[in-house]
Design a protein around this motif. Structure first.
Motif, PDB file in Angstrom:
ATOM      1  N   ILE A  47      -6.366   1.298  -1.362  1.00  0.00           N
ATOM      2  CA  ILE A  47      -5.911   2.426  -2.187  1.00  0.00           C
ATOM      3  C   ILE A  47      -7.050   3.077  -2.532  1.00  0.00           C
ATOM      4  O   ILE A  47      -6.991   4.511  -2.905  1.00  0.00           O
ATOM      5  CB  ILE A  47      -4.717   1.886  -3.275  1.00  0.00           C
ATOM      6  CG1 ILE A  47      -3.445   1.463  -2.503  1.00  0.00           C
ATOM      7  CG2 ILE A  47      -4.597   3.058  -4.246  1.00  0.00           C
ATOM      8  CD1 ILE A  47      -2.407   0.914  -3.268  1.00  0.00           C
ATOM      9  N   ILE A  75       0.850  -1.277   0.003  1.00  0.00           N
ATOM     10  CA  ILE A  75      -0.048   0.122  -0.061  1.00  0.00           C
ATOM     11  C   ILE A  75       0.966   1.168   0.021  1.00  0.00           C
ATOM     12  O   ILE A  75       0.583   2.194  -0.903  1.00  0.00           O
ATOM     13  CB  ILE A  75      -0.720   0.080   1.183  1.00  0.00           C
ATOM     14  CG1 ILE A  75      -1.862  -1.035   0.984  1.00  0.00           C
ATOM     15  CG2 ILE A  75      -1.632   1.350   1.376  1.00  0.00           C
ATOM     16  CD1 ILE A  75      -2.864  -1.387   2.362  1.00  0.00           C
ATOM     17  N   VAL A  96      -5.033  -4.825  -0.935  1.00  0.00           N
ATOM     18  CA  VAL A  96      -4.331  -3.471  -1.275  1.00  0.00           C
ATOM     19  C   VAL A  96      -5.164  -2.798  -2.043  1.00  0.00           C
ATOM     20  O   VAL A  96      -5.070  -1.452  -1.976  1.00  0.00           O
ATOM     21  CB  VAL A  96      -3.062  -3.896  -1.777  1.00  0.00           C
ATOM     22  CG1 VAL A  96      -2.160  -2.813  -2.478  1.00  0.00           C
ATOM     23  CG2 VAL A  96      -2.310  -4.839  -0.625  1.00  0.00           C
TER      24      VAL A  96
END
Length: 733
Positions: A685, A563, A681
């Motif tokens: 995001i 990340i 992830v």
């Protein structure tokens, strides 16, 4: 010759005096003075049996000599023969009723036998004669202490210290009494005062370490234990206590060394034997390197222990049941059923013997219109287990069909405790021993016993190892199978389990609808906090990482790194936890970040543990809530929902990894449940970068979250389950 012997005795030449006096007895076997002084010599040398022999001979010559009776009584008491000592003291005080020393000795001996009320009478007699007798004030305090009347004991100790301020034994006793009242800081103050007077006082260093351990001042506790061990290296009990602290700090090798050294000193010391077993379960792993090796070691050693107990169970083993538990196995995302089955067998074997020895049997069931449901728990108060599981049962079971009998094992109480007490048919607390608890539970003759949180404290586990009701049920306060043959059912939820879930339980799995509980929404009170003072940059995305350190498996560390690589500078907010565990996690994450040439401090912040109002205040600044993978959070996920904070989670392999995913499924928001680490992830995001999407998710949470609160369907299903079990049992009768 007698004069020479007395002179030698007074000069401290005990062997010389002994030799002369024995010559006297060769000439005059009934020499009263020789017999009496020889008794004193042997007592001063710690040879109390010989002292008793000489003083008994002297007493037969002159049975009314008060000094002989007194010295004989002390020698008998010191030799462990308190009952004969009492006979002597009773005679002494009848001969000389105005000597406070005699009453004090009488009281001490009664106290040693647990006859505290009678001991207090003797102490009062002594103090009536000499109100300024500091030693007697101490002894009276110790008798009160033995009755758990700590406040009164402290009053006596204070009186003794007002008379004798340098009374080091009294400072120690005061510390122990404050400890008994959970006034730990005051206990430490007393211990420190005692050590200022006598720095080499072994017992004080030990008690100081125990109290510091409860205060979670672990480094200081270890230092106190080390000082105690420098004074008495053969103290295997303190070696074991030090090992327990080291193990809790994930210093596994050091802990194991302590336990092995303790066992070298005392090979059958069960506490060290059991504690050593659990050094193969890391609290917070340093990495994945030796993870499987440690698990294999635990499997091998628990089988060895099981084999040792296949024959006659040793007395004295009971105390270790529940004291050490495989609690942290649950944080390994592996099926632990077989390992916990072995553990449960061992615990049950020990406790079953204890139950039979104490003749604790179920009573024949009497006719009753209602099904009697007992709830045994330490956390009948504002606590995560109470809020998630127990509260909904207590306040929603149909009391026209069910009686609720609460057995509160804990000592803390609040408004939730008082509300539970008002709702229950009976509410029992403040029992002093395991035997008292078992007897009072059996006396209620309940049909069903529900344990919301087996595996979190020793007493609950010990009770769960017993058969105290026809039907015994565990719930997910600690979300793992118990392994105990005395637990018949495991109560879970449809949204936490699947068709393969039974394979992870030694109990018969019962899944209730939806989340399996009736959860009451907690009041959301936001307290403004100074974000910048915590080191959080509001210009960067903020991720809340709410788990305790042992919820973070090293196999998922890469997710935070990924990340950070893709998103750039951001804030991962972790929370500082006791016992250096947060530091272990921080160092492990630092290594993972460094492998990708990233500096951990640019991304990760460990802030102090926050009270709930502050936690709510922090979440209003956050972009996403990153659920722990493999061992999800139920209450923290609910708090995120309360604040409309988007959750990122993965549905785990077992119930303990499915709390947040179950909540999101109930809200029909599966898009927040990732299937892989990479999807996790990507979702984190997106929530950080896509403000419109994040706003949509927040609005959706607010729109649908009411479906999570006050769900009565699981309670009705539980009632139906109990009624069906009750009908089956009636048919079998």
């Amino acid at each position: 010759m007698l004069q020479q012997a007395i002179q030698a005795f007074q000069a401290g030449n005990l062997d010389g005096a002994d030799l002369i006096l024995r010559r006297v007895l060769l000439l005059d076997s009934k020499n009263l003075l020789a017999l009496q002084v020889l008794g004193l010599i042997k007592a001063s040398q710690g040879n109390f049996d010989s002292a008793v022999d000489f003083l008994r001979k002297a007493m037969r010559i002159n049975p009314n000599d008060e000094s002989i009776q007194y010295n004989l009584a002390k020698a008998l008491s010191d030799s462990g023969n308190a009952k004969d000592a009492l006979i002597c003291y009773k005679k002494i005080v009848s001969l000389v009723p105005n000597n406070p020393d005699f009453w004090l000795g009488y009281g001490k001996t009664l106290s040693s036998l647990g006859c505290y009320d009678e001991a207090l009478v003797c102490h009062e007699k002594a103090l009536a004669i000499d109100p300024n007798y500091a030693e007697c004030w101490l002894s009276k305090g110790l008798s009160l202490h033995g009755m758990n009347r700590f406040e009164e004991a402290i009053t006596c100790y204070d009186k003794a210290l007002s008379l004798k301020s340098n009374y080091v034994e009294c400072w120690l006793s005061s510390g122990v009494a404050f400890h008994g009242l959970n006034r730990f800081e005051e206990a430490i103050t007393c211990y420190d005062k005692a050590l200022s007077l006598r720095p080499e006082y072994h017992e004080v260093w030990v008690n100081r370490g125990v109290t510091l351990q409860l205060l979670k001042r672990f480094d200081e506790a270890i230092a106190s234990y080390d000082r105690a061990l420098s004074l008495r290296p053969d103290d295997y009990v303190t070696l074991t206590n030090k090992g327990i602290l080291l193990n809790a700090s994930s210093r596994l090798l050091d802990a194991r060394t302590c336990f092995e050294n303790a066992l070298d000193l005392m090979p059958n010391y069960q506490k060290a034997l059991w504690a050593k077993l659990f050094t193969s379960i890391p609290v917070v792993p340093n990495g994945l390197e030796n993870f499987q090796e440690l698990r294999e070691t635990f499997a091998k050693e628990i089988l060895q222990l099981k084999e040792q107990l296949s024959g006659e169970v040793q007395d004295g083993t009971l105390e270790v049941v529940g004291t050490f538990q495989p609690f942290y196995l649950a944080y390994q995302e592996i099926n632990n059923k077989d390992l916990l089955n072995h553990y449960g067998y061992i615990c049950n074997r020990l406790m079953d013997k204890w139950q039979k020895n104490n003749k604790l049997q179920l009573s024949r069931k009497k006719e009753c219109e209602k099904i009697k449901v007992g709830i045994i728990g330490e956390q009948i108060r504002d606590h995560s287990v109470w809020n998630a599981i127990t509260k909904g049962l207590v306040f929603n079971l149909d009391i026209s069909k069910f009686e609720i009998h609460i057995f509160h094992l804990g000592h803390d109480a609040d408004e939730e405790t008082f509300a539970a007490k008002a709702r229950a048919t009976t509410f029992t607390n403040n029992q002093s021993s395991l035997l008292d608890w078992a007897q009072v539970i059996l006396k209620q003759n309940v049909d069903v016993l529900l344990y919301p949180e087996i595996g979190m404290d020793a007493l609950t586990t010990q009770l769960a190892c017993l058969r105290l009701a026809p039907i015994q049920i565990a719930c997910w306060g600690h979300p793992e199978t118990t392994g105990l043959p005395t637990i018949d059912y495991y109560l879970s939820a449809d949204l936490f389990e699947d068709e393969l879930s039974q394979d992870a339980y030694t109990e018969t799995l019962v899944t209730l609808p939806n989340l399996g509980c009736s959860y009451s929404r907690l009041p959301v009170i936001l307290e403004n906090i100074d974000i910048e003072s915590l080191g959080i940059d509001l210009n960067k995305p903020i991720f809340i990482c709410p788990g305790v350190p042992y919820k973070y498996s090293p196999q998922h560390d890469w997710i935070f790194v990924e990340i950070a690589k893709r998103l750039g500078k951001c804030n991962f907010i972790f929370f500082q936890y006791s016992n250096n565990l947060s530091e272990i996690l921080r160092l492990r994450l630092a290594k993972a970040f460094a492998k990708e040439n990233l500096n951990l401090d640019d991304y990760v912040i460990f802030i102090p543990w926050l009270k709930s109002e502050e936690f709510y205040g922090l979440m209003k600044y956050a972009d996403a809530f990153l659920d722990t993978i493999g061992f999800s959070g139920f209450n923290t996920a609910m708090q995120a929902v309360d604040c409309a904070l988007p959750i990122v989670t993965i549905e785990g392999k077992f119930m303990r990894g499915r709390f947040a995913s179950g909540i999101l499924k109930k809200m029909a928001m599966p898009d927040l449940i990732a299937n892989t680490g990479q999807e996790y992830v990507d979702l984190a995001i997106r929530l950080a970068q896509d403000k419109e999407y994040r706003g949509h998710v927040k609005a959706r949470i607010i729109e649908v979250r009411d479906c999570l609160y006050g769900d009565i369907e699981p309670i009705h299903a539980f009632e139906d389950f109990l009624l069906s079990q009750f009908l089956q049992s009636q048919k079998s009768i």
